[in-house]
Design an enzyme around this catalytic site. Structure first.
Site, PDB file in Angstrom:
ATOM      1  N   HIS A 146      12.578  26.912 -12.290  1.00 32.25           N
ATOM      2  CA  HIS A 146      11.630  26.837 -11.176  1.00 32.25           C
ATOM      3  C   HIS A 146      11.740  28.048 -10.256  1.00 32.25           C
ATOM      4  CE1 HIS A 146      11.271  22.793 -12.560  1.00 32.25           C
ATOM      5  NE2 HIS A 146      12.480  22.458 -12.155  1.00 32.25           N
ATOM      6  N   HIS A 157       8.112  20.323 -14.638  1.00 32.32           N
ATOM      7  CA  HIS A 157       9.057  20.328 -15.760  1.00 32.32           C
ATOM      8  C   HIS A 157       8.348  20.361 -17.097  1.00 32.32           C
ATOM      9  CE1 HIS A 157      11.335  18.679 -12.387  1.00 32.32           C
ATOM     10  NE2 HIS A 157      12.353  19.307 -12.934  1.00 32.32           N
TER      11      HIS A 157
END
Ligand SMILES: Nc1ncnc2c1ncn2[C@@H]1O[C@H](COP(=O)(O)OP(=O)(O)O)[C@@H](O)[C@H]1O
Ligand SMILES: Nc1ncnc2c1ncn2[C@@H]1O[C@H](COP(=O)(O)OP(=O)(O)O)[C@@H](O)[C@H]1O
Ligand SMILES: [Mg+2]
Ligand SMILES: [Mg+2]
Ligand SMILES: [Mg+2]
Ligand SMILES: [Mg+2]
Lengths: 221, 332, 332, 221
Positions: B56, B218
């Site tokens: 991320h 995700h």
């Protein structure tokens, strides 16, 4: 020494047995790494196989350095290693389960299927306390619960350790398959809502693998 | 899979070594995967610790520094970190005023942070956990793990970090963090899936003319798959999903974050920002502060997320306060 | 093609409207496609004007502001701007101390800036043009249009902008810009092609296991196609290409920029940065300053470019000087 | 009125003729937009068709508002509009060429093929002064130069305006094809080095289209 052999001289489960079980679990996590990851890709984030394999490889390394002849202590080590190495949802869940099971066994170098069942129940409880999942939520619990119920049933029926672990494995696999039509209510898969239906839950699948490994050890001698 | 990596299993540690080499103002524990601001622990200051799966970036390691986080704990790619990391971080940054854990609401993150917090408490540390759950794509109900934490994480880390830097105490830092969470909403759109180094194939298949609405960070598919349409239409859908849950109306001042998921060029993010600005203007709300770029990403996924945070004077001041991190820097 | 846009022909203008909405500290002439710092012209200050095709964001508009550019002129995607834009920008920012044009060495950019400079001169403006040509992948010879301007553009705009902000005169601002260009080299690697909104298909085909070495920033193929290998190997190739032309040795201090082409996640850029740092260390050179992220991009192309600039005290001080732009900001 | 017709009454090229020519160029740039862009994708940056089409659409719009009956003035407007609207390499190059051609024509509402040739030569010169490309560099010049040479040859042979523009178009297309085996030395394509060999140059192709449009106007009546 396998459970059958152990059974002959009073159904004794010892440290060697537990080590053999965990070794077989580790091996099958390695073999099923891609498969579990693919299942997780469908309704999760494509890492369950990687996580489980990383965790149990670490466990095997760790156990190599542990002298103990105490099955409970070994399971406790397995649990804390999983907690320290896996991460994700599966890490703390399986980790707490194994650790609690180990603690429940207490010390003593020998135990039988009924004491092992009590320990596994304690592990399941710890997992549910942490994750708050019930049967039907499309999680590990869907395989774990029926496996222990089947274990109990066969135990009451006076079944041999071999048949007990076979029933448990069958029930775990059935529970695993039962997750396919379910809509996930826990974990990442729940974000998909109805789209989680039609896919087999990765965690329930790894749980079935764990019971399958147990059966192989118990069956051998 | 084509990636600029060595081995999939080494990605996080190799990247952390790169972070250490690029940012002398950070202290990086590559082995245990914790990134610290070099001057931590800052005595008397409430410390902020966050963490989550890697992939991320710049979240969270890129937000470590004065005015924001004291430490970040990256797990493996898309896998929550382990309690040991947060425990080590919590002990190392504890400056006597307590530690705030900023936890994105994912089952794994929540459980691993919880175990860490318990262990830290056993060791006598004062820990307050703040849950981030701004993603309106997920209905918060008995039937889900609850809303995910996405873009608002940045706003919370920035604003709570500013208050901590100013000397706010544990309770007030935690509560301003929760206040930002309550006033923030996000919605994400994916034009493509992403590919994790270890899996090596896209996390899901998406036809050439379809996109996913309501995705997380995700690589999981979203709530709904639709045909691609104009940026104007897509932005309307995202904004409406936010307004349905938390309206922005006349006089409201918004911190608008148009965040790239990793594979989308900046020029497109500005196109989307323009649409958000138009929509807010129609409702009489104002763009008070803006952030456009890749901040809370999902590896190489193409797409974006829109986060709206309703500012008041306190939050605006804290947002404007100096921050000095690799990914967010101003006023110093 | 899946992009967050409205119509291909509107992309640049829509994005410019987004820039205007997101950055009140900039003044945007959407119609003529010029982005100004809001307080321009700054009287008595040498003004910096740059420009080039769009699709390289944040270059150049993201570098407009105190301490860097006074105006940026984006053309259509991958198409140099027209002289009218640079002429308008030059007149609008001229603060009495002259104007520096920072021109990346592409035939189109060079010719359009040249025509603009001629027209501006006719109108009595003092214009100095600085050519950026740092890309070692192109041999500078009679048989090419000469080296391309890539990553060094950022270093030049930052450092020359700092000197201008400090009151440097036209000659010295232009010469420090040329000095940075002479001391900078870049090399780019593409893992994928990119797709322009108007073409709608990738600019070239690249098999799943091959990459392009020595690419530019317009989606053109590189000098050589090879099988993908490790980040360590690829970084060696890029660094060697740079060292063959301009060595960095014992005691040399480098500004190291690992720049994403647009589609590559930050975590990979840090993996590459780590390899660059190791290679420089082996040679006894130092990472004096670092920049890691997407700065000079090629739409959604996956890959990166490595730029090494040899710093001395003057350049380091100017690099560290305050800058306040959308994409580069510190010290203020 | 076409060149042929004009020829009968003394080979007069007037404003209407030039407007018709440019209109046909604009039309074919629109039709060949994708084709030119694909050629540019192979050795450039995939925008030549887009650039030319944008430029000539702007030219048509602009000319709509220009009253002039002076061919030279019209060509000058075409040139400066291309400079202002196209960008890239093609914009200043074609722009300077048309503008210089227009200036060279001077005023006067009528001209013949020989005066038009002089004007186009002046345009080519301006283009080469700006871009410094020679025949063989794999650019516009490779089509432009042979076209004007053929024009000259047919003119000297006393050919009709129709045959003159046909020879010019043929030579331009031949020059266009001749770029295929060349290695580019100018413009973006030169970055590819040897890899630019085997592809037809987009700019030489658009030049061939411009002469083809001229032939169609001259051929019609
Ligand atoms: N609350 C929970 N209780 C029990 N099992 C859970 C829970 N949440 C998730 N799981 C299990 O965890 C599995 C996913 O594990 P893993 O992919 O390793 O972690 P993550 O979801 O963080 O990536 C799911 O398939 C599910 O069986
Ligand atoms: N120096 C030059 N002289 C003449 N023509 C050139 C020169 N450089 C490039 N060209 C022509 O320009 C064409 C490309 O134009 P275009 O794609 O519109 O601009 P850009 O290359 O800036 O994208 C090439 O095919 C070539 O024919
Ligand atoms: Mg997972
Ligand atoms: Mg995970
Ligand atoms: Mg171009
Ligand atoms: Mg081109």
């Amino acid at each position: 020494m396998g459970l059958i052999a152990a059974a002959r001289k009073g159904a004794i489960v010892d440290a060697a047995f537990v080590r053999e079980w965990i070794a077989k679990v580790s091996q099958s996590m390695q073999e099923q790494r891609e498969y579990l990851t693919q299942l997780d890709a469908a309704i999760g984030d494509a890492d369950h196989g990687v996580n489980m394999n990383r965790g149990f490889s670490a466990v095997m390394e760790k156990l190599g350095g542990v002298e103990s002849e105490d099955p409970g202590e070994i399971l406790t080590v397995v649990g804390s290693t999983l907690i320290s190495k896996v991460g994700g949802a599966a890490g703390p869940l399986y980790g707490s389960a194994f650790r609690q099971a180990g603690k429940a066994l207490g010390d003593g170098s020998e135990l039988d299927p009924s004491r092992l069942l009590v320990a596994l129940r304690a592990g399941l409880e710890a997992m549910q306390k942490l994750g708050a999942a019930q049967v039907g939520d499309k999680t590990i619990v869907d395989a774990f619960v029926p496996a222990l119920d089947a274990w109990q049933k066969e135990l009451d029926a006076g079944g041999s350790p071999g048949s007990i672990t076979t029933r448990a494995r069958e029930a775990a696999e059935e529970g695993m398959r039962s997750t396919v039509p379910l809509q996930a209510r826990k974990g990442r898969a729940s974000y998909l809502g109805p789209r989680s239906v039609g896919h087999q839950d990765p965690g329930a699948t790894s749980t079935a693998l764990i019971f399958a490994a147990l059966e192989r050890v118990a069956g051998s001698s | 899979m084509k990636k600029l990596i060595n081995e999939p299993d080494r990605v996080v540690k190799d990247a952390l070594e790169g972070v250490a080499a690029a940012h002398p103002e950070l202290r990086v524990d590559v082995e245990n995967q914790v990134v610290y601001r070099a001057d931590s622990p800052v005595s008397g200051k409430v410390a902020l610790v966050s963490g989550g799966g890697a992939g991320h970036e710049p979240l969270h390691a890129g937000f470590v520094g004065p005015g924001m986080l004291d430490a970040a704990c990256p797990g493996e790619v898309f896998t929550s970190p382990v309690p040991d990391q947060m425990l080590a971080a919590t002990k190392a940054v504890e400056g006597g005023a307590g530690v705030v854990h900023i936890v994105k609401n994912y089952t794994g993150d929540v459980m691993n942070f919880q175990l860490a917090a318990e262990m830290a408490a056993d060791d006598g540390a004062k820990v307050e956990s703040v849950l981030v759950n701004d993603d309106v794509a997920v209905e918060d109900s008995l039937y889900t793990a609850g809303r995910r934490g996405t873009g608002a994480t940045l706003c919370i880390e920035k604003i709570a970090g500013a208050l901590a830097e100013r000397g706010g105490d544990l309770g007030s830092v935690a509560s301003v963090a929760r206040k930002v969470n309550e006033r923030s909403r996000s919605f994400g759109i994916a034009l493509t899936a992403c590919t994790t180094p270890s899996a090596g194939t896209p996390t899901f298949d998406l036809p050439d003319d379809e996109i996913e609405l309501g995705i997380g960070i995700h690589g999981e598919p979203g709530r709904k798959r639709v045909k691609i349409t104009s940026a104007a239409e897509l932005t309307k859908i995202a904004a409406q999903a936010i307004f349905d849950d938390y309206p922005f109306d006349k006089g409201d001042k918004a911190l608008v974050m148009v965040n790239g998921m990793g594979g989308t060029p900046l020029i497109e993010l500005y196109v989307v920002f323009n649409e958000v600005a138009k929509i807010l203007a129609e409702r009489g709300a104002e763009v008070e502060r803006a952030l456009v770029g890749d901040y809370v990403t999902s590896l190489d996924m193409a797409g974006c997320s829109i986060t709206l945070c309703k500012l008041d004077q306190e939050l605006t001041e804290l947002w404007d306060a100096p921050v000095k991190t690799p990914a967010l820097r101003w006023g110093s």
